[in-house]
Design an enzyme around this catalytic site. Structure first.
Site, PDB file in Angstrom:
ATOM      1  N   LYS A  42      47.019  16.443  67.877  1.00  0.00           N
ATOM      2  CA  LYS A  42      46.676  15.235  67.353  1.00  0.00           C
ATOM      3  C   LYS A  42      46.380  14.073  68.343  1.00  0.00           C
ATOM      4  CE  LYS A  42      49.108  16.352  63.146  1.00  0.00           C
ATOM      5  NZ  LYS A  42      50.309  16.011  62.399  1.00  0.00           N
ATOM      6  N   GLY A  43      46.982  14.225  69.323  1.00  0.00           N
ATOM      7  CA  GLY A  43      47.040  13.264  70.339  1.00  0.00           C
ATOM      8  C   GLY A  43      45.721  12.477  70.918  1.00  0.00           C
ATOM      9  N   ASP A  99      44.935  13.977  75.669  1.00  0.00           N
ATOM     10  CA  ASP A  99      45.745  12.705  75.730  1.00  0.00           C
ATOM     11  C   ASP A  99      46.190  12.407  77.082  1.00  0.00           C
ATOM     12  OD1 ASP A  99      47.404  14.347  74.917  1.00  0.00           O
ATOM     13  OD2 ASP A  99      48.094  13.004  73.317  1.00  0.00           O
ATOM     14  N   ASP A 102      51.257  16.334  81.367  1.00  0.00           N
ATOM     15  CA  ASP A 102      52.465  16.113  81.730  1.00  0.00           C
ATOM     16  C   ASP A 102      52.857  17.113  82.702  1.00  0.00           C
ATOM     17  OD1 ASP A 102      55.407  15.807  81.707  1.00  0.00           O
ATOM     18  OD2 ASP A 102      55.330  14.623  80.030  1.00  0.00           O
ATOM     19  N   LYS A 130      50.265  12.270  84.418  1.00  0.00           N
ATOM     20  CA  LYS A 130      51.395  12.267  84.962  1.00  0.00           C
ATOM     21  C   LYS A 130      51.778  13.235  86.163  1.00  0.00           C
ATOM     22  CE  LYS A 130      54.342  10.616  80.961  1.00  0.00           C
ATOM     23  NZ  LYS A 130      55.522  10.903  80.074  1.00  0.00           N
ATOM     24  N   PHE A 151      57.793   7.438  79.062  1.00  0.00           N
ATOM     25  CA  PHE A 151      57.287   7.934  77.662  1.00  0.00           C
ATOM     26  C   PHE A 151      56.422   7.083  77.121  1.00  0.00           C
ATOM     27  CE2 PHE A 151      57.364   9.430  73.247  1.00  0.00           C
ATOM     28  CZ  PHE A 151      57.024  10.693  73.539  1.00  0.00           C
ATOM     29  N   ASP A 158      52.106   9.640  70.143  1.00  0.00           N
ATOM     30  CA  ASP A 158      52.902   9.366  69.272  1.00  0.00           C
ATOM     31  C   ASP A 158      54.334   9.894  69.870  1.00  0.00           C
ATOM     32  OD1 ASP A 158      54.021  12.066  67.471  1.00  0.00           O
ATOM     33  OD2 ASP A 158      52.510  12.369  69.076  1.00  0.00           O
ATOM     34  N   ARG A 164      50.631   6.249  66.988  1.00  0.00           N
ATOM     35  CA  ARG A 164      49.261   6.734  67.282  1.00  0.00           C
ATOM     36  C   ARG A 164      48.308   5.787  67.257  1.00  0.00           C
ATOM     37  NH1 ARG A 164      49.227  12.099  68.114  1.00  0.00           N
ATOM     38  NH2 ARG A 164      51.019  13.294  66.698  1.00  0.00           N
TER      39      ARG A 164
END
Length: 175
Positions: A42-43, A99, A102, A130, A151, A158, A164
């Site tokens: 969803k990000g 989005d 990581d 990141k 974070f 989210d 979001r």
């Protein structure tokens, strides 16, 4: 219960400016072609929509949902496809929109899966990177911002499905 606060990392104006720049670069790189954007739900939904508006070549959109987090702040390391594409990507120029990258586990898995579907080309675009958290090498073609190991929430990202809708990227703090 811990109190959550958010400090702005990237303002709405900074993000908007960078999204416009990436859109212009993608338009130039794919000039004369049609591109399929794969939004990783969803990000990346907000980033994908804002980016698509700034690409001036024909764009098709499709959506996937790939999970490795759950409701935690750390990746579980287990990747699963929750929602697959609606259309075939065989022979198409494909740009995966994420989005944040990581550890790289999720994107490595996703890119390998999509490569087997024989697109004409396959590239990756992320709003946030990141790099210092990377455990699996992932080739990222378009990067919005390299960020520290914090974070982050907002602009589609989210924490337990909250935040979001923030128009900026912020660092989430627990007190």
């Amino acid at each position: 219960m811990a109190k959550e606060t958010i400090s702005v990392l990237l303002s709405e104006e900074e993000v908007d400016k960078r999204v416009r720049e990436i859109g212009a670069q993608i338009s130039k790189d794919y000039a004369g072609k049609e591109i399929t954007l794969i939004c990783v739900l969803k990000g990346s939904c907000i980033f994908t929509c804002e980016l698509a508006k700034r690409i001036d070549i024909p764009v098709c959109l499709d959506f996937m949902s790939v999970s490795s987090y759950g409701d935690d702040t750390k990746s579980s390391g287990i990747v699963r496809i929750v929602k697959d594409l609606d259309e075939s990507i065989q022979g198409k120029d494909v740009l995966v929109i994420e989005d944040i990258i990581d550890s790289g586990r999720t994107l490595s898995y996703l890119m390998d899966t999509l490569k087997r579907r024989e697109p004409a080309s396959l590239r990756l675009c992320t709003l946030l990177d990141k790099e210092e958290r990377r455990v699996v090498d992932v080739n990222v073609d378009y990067v919005g911002f390299k960020i520290p190991d914090e974070f982050v929430v907002g602009y589609g990202l989210d924490y337990a499905q909250k935040y979001r809708n923030l128009p900026y990227v912020g660092v989430l703090h627990f007190e």
